[in-house]
Design a protein around this motif. Structure first.
Motif, PDB file in Angstrom:
ATOM      1  N   PRO A 232     -25.450  29.749 115.585  1.00  0.00           N
ATOM      2  CA  PRO A 232     -24.529  28.970 114.748  1.00  0.00           C
ATOM      3  C   PRO A 232     -24.610  29.372 113.278  1.00  0.00           C
ATOM      4  CG  PRO A 232     -26.488  27.684 115.252  1.00  0.00           C
ATOM      5  CD  PRO A 232     -26.605  28.953 116.044  1.00  0.00           C
ATOM      6  N   THR A 234     -22.568  28.298 109.212  1.00  0.00           N
ATOM      7  CA  THR A 234     -21.578  27.498 108.502  1.00  0.00           C
ATOM      8  C   THR A 234     -21.697  27.790 107.011  1.00  0.00           C
ATOM      9  OG1 THR A 234     -20.660  25.251 108.301  1.00  0.00           O
ATOM     10  CG2 THR A 234     -23.050  25.466 108.123  1.00  0.00           C
ATOM     11  N   THR A 271     -30.566  25.197 113.972  1.00  0.00           N
ATOM     12  CA  THR A 271     -29.195  24.704 113.915  1.00  0.00           C
ATOM     13  C   THR A 271     -28.712  24.609 112.477  1.00  0.00           C
ATOM     14  OG1 THR A 271     -29.953  22.395 113.895  1.00  0.00           O
ATOM     15  CG2 THR A 271     -29.539  23.411 116.040  1.00  0.00           C
ATOM     16  N   GLU A 275     -22.752  22.563 113.738  1.00  0.00           N
ATOM     17  CA  GLU A 275     -22.642  23.648 114.709  1.00  0.00           C
ATOM     18  C   GLU A 275     -23.878  23.701 115.602  1.00  0.00           C
ATOM     19  OE1 GLU A 275     -19.966  25.453 115.033  1.00  0.00           O
ATOM     20  OE2 GLU A 275     -18.930  24.758 113.238  1.00  0.00           O
TER      21      GLU A 275
END
Length: 381
Positions: A232, A234, A271, A275
């Motif tokens: 993930p 972002t 993490t 996400e």
């Protein structure tokens, strides 16, 4: 020796890896002696959280009500700011432990050495002094939690019992990310999801493998799925935050001549806010189950103006130019952000200092943090 160094030494010396009661007692007594705050000691496991509040309006006689009061309950729409840390530590190395059970703490040059100096008893001392010195216009809270090193036990207990500040500065390490000795401000950090993939099969004699179903083969198929998944990532306030996904262990089979009927695969995932890797796909393989063993939430600051205000306070407290950064490690800020508190992380610990046998903290960074915390609280809201 100044008051900050003296208080840090005092707190660091108290054993806090098996039971946090004694250091919690010291923090509570200091708050009662040196501030006019309403102080609460809750019933969280292993000694209880210490929560104190300096409110601008009339104070409730109930510590719980004061510590948990939100903006809707003040009647005037004010928002609360919390200075947050934890007073548990990881077990000390042998040479960090004195014969009487206390922790050794000593100074070399401009650094204090000892278990908890970096993570994060030093930051607690800086926060206590800032909490005392600031004269805020709004409600300011100090909170020190138990059990952060064991998955946020204290923070989760407080949240479950109504602790919900509007904004928070968490004193975990943010020093040295942009430049050596510069106290930066972390606007995001990763979380951690620990998973186990459990493959089941049917045992058989290894001379007749077709008579059974090999759990290790199923587990290997699941590992193949994990390897093909994207980690993930972002963006938070313009900063890229990338997670990771890796198989960390596999265990199956018990004898050379037996087709294994069980196999377990452990997976570590870092993490990012909003996400997660699609690990459920591995459980689509026949005979494979997916269990999440731990899920420490990530954190993302959702208010750029607050992040800028904390960064400005840090800039005013040091010669270096702090920047906004992201952290790789989970903190109690994740639990708070998960329930709606706007958080940043700002603290004196540098990368690589926490949990080490030679753990230490820069006294200059401690002083920068004390002054920054004081400025943040004094300007609130």
């Amino acid at each position: 020796m100044d008051e900050l160094e003296s208080l840090t030494r005092d707190l660091v010396a108290i054993s806090a890896h098996d039971d946090e009661t004694a250091v919690g007692d010291r923090i509570e007594s200091w708050l009662r002696e040196h501030t006019d705050a309403a102080v609460e000691r809750d019933d969280a496991p292993n000694g209880g959280n210490v929560i104190a509040r300096r409110a601008t309006g009339p104070r409730s006689p109930s510590g719980d009500a004061i510590a948990q009061r939100g903006p809707d309950e003040t009647g005037d729409g004010d928002t609360s700011l919390a200075l947050i840390g934890h007073h548990d530590v990881v077990p000390p190395a042998d040479d960090q432990l004195a014969d009487d059970g206390t922790y050794r703490v000593h100074r070399e040059g401009g650094r204090l050495y000892g278990r908890g100096t970096a993570d994060m008893t030093g930051a607690l001392a800086a926060m206590l002094l800032a909490f005392r010195e600031a004269e805020p216009a709004g409600d300011v809270v100090f909170a020190s939690f138990v059990g952060e090193e064991r998955g946020g036990i204290g923070a989760r207990h407080a949240i479950q019992n109504g602790f919900s500040p509007d904004y928070a500065v968490v004193g975990e390490g943010s020093t040295g990310y942009s430049a050596p000795e510069t106290v930066d401000v972390a606007v995001a950090h990763k979380g951690r999801r620990a998973s186990t993939l459990r493959a089941s099969g049917t045992a058989a004699h290894a001379s007749e493998p077709e008579a059974g179903t090999n759990a290790v083969y199923r587990a290997c198929d699941a590992v193949g799925v994990v390897r093909d998944l994207d980690a993930p990532e972002t963006e938070v306030l313009g900063h890229r935050l990338a997670g990771s996904l890796v198989v960390t262990g596999i265990d199956g089979g018990g004898a050379w001549n037996v087709v294994p009927d069980a196999c377990e695969v452990t997976v570590d995932e870092r993490t990012v806010p909003g996400e997660r890797a699609a690990l459920a796909r591995a459980a689509e393989i026949e005979g494979v189950a997916w269990d999440v063993e731990q899920d420490l939430p990530p954190m993302a600051c959702d208010d750029a103006a607050f992040a800028d205000a904390v960064t400005d306070a840090a800039a005013g407290a040091q010669a270096g130019a702090p920047t906004q950064v992201v952290k790789p490690h989970a903190t109690d800020a994740g639990w708070l952000a998960d329930t709606g508190t706007t958080c940043v992380v700002c603290g004196p610990a540098e990368p690589g200092e926490a949990h080490t046998d030679a753990e230490s903290v820069s006294l200059d960074a401690l002083r920068t943090c004390r002054d920054a915390y004081t400025a943040i609280a004094a300007r609130w809201p």
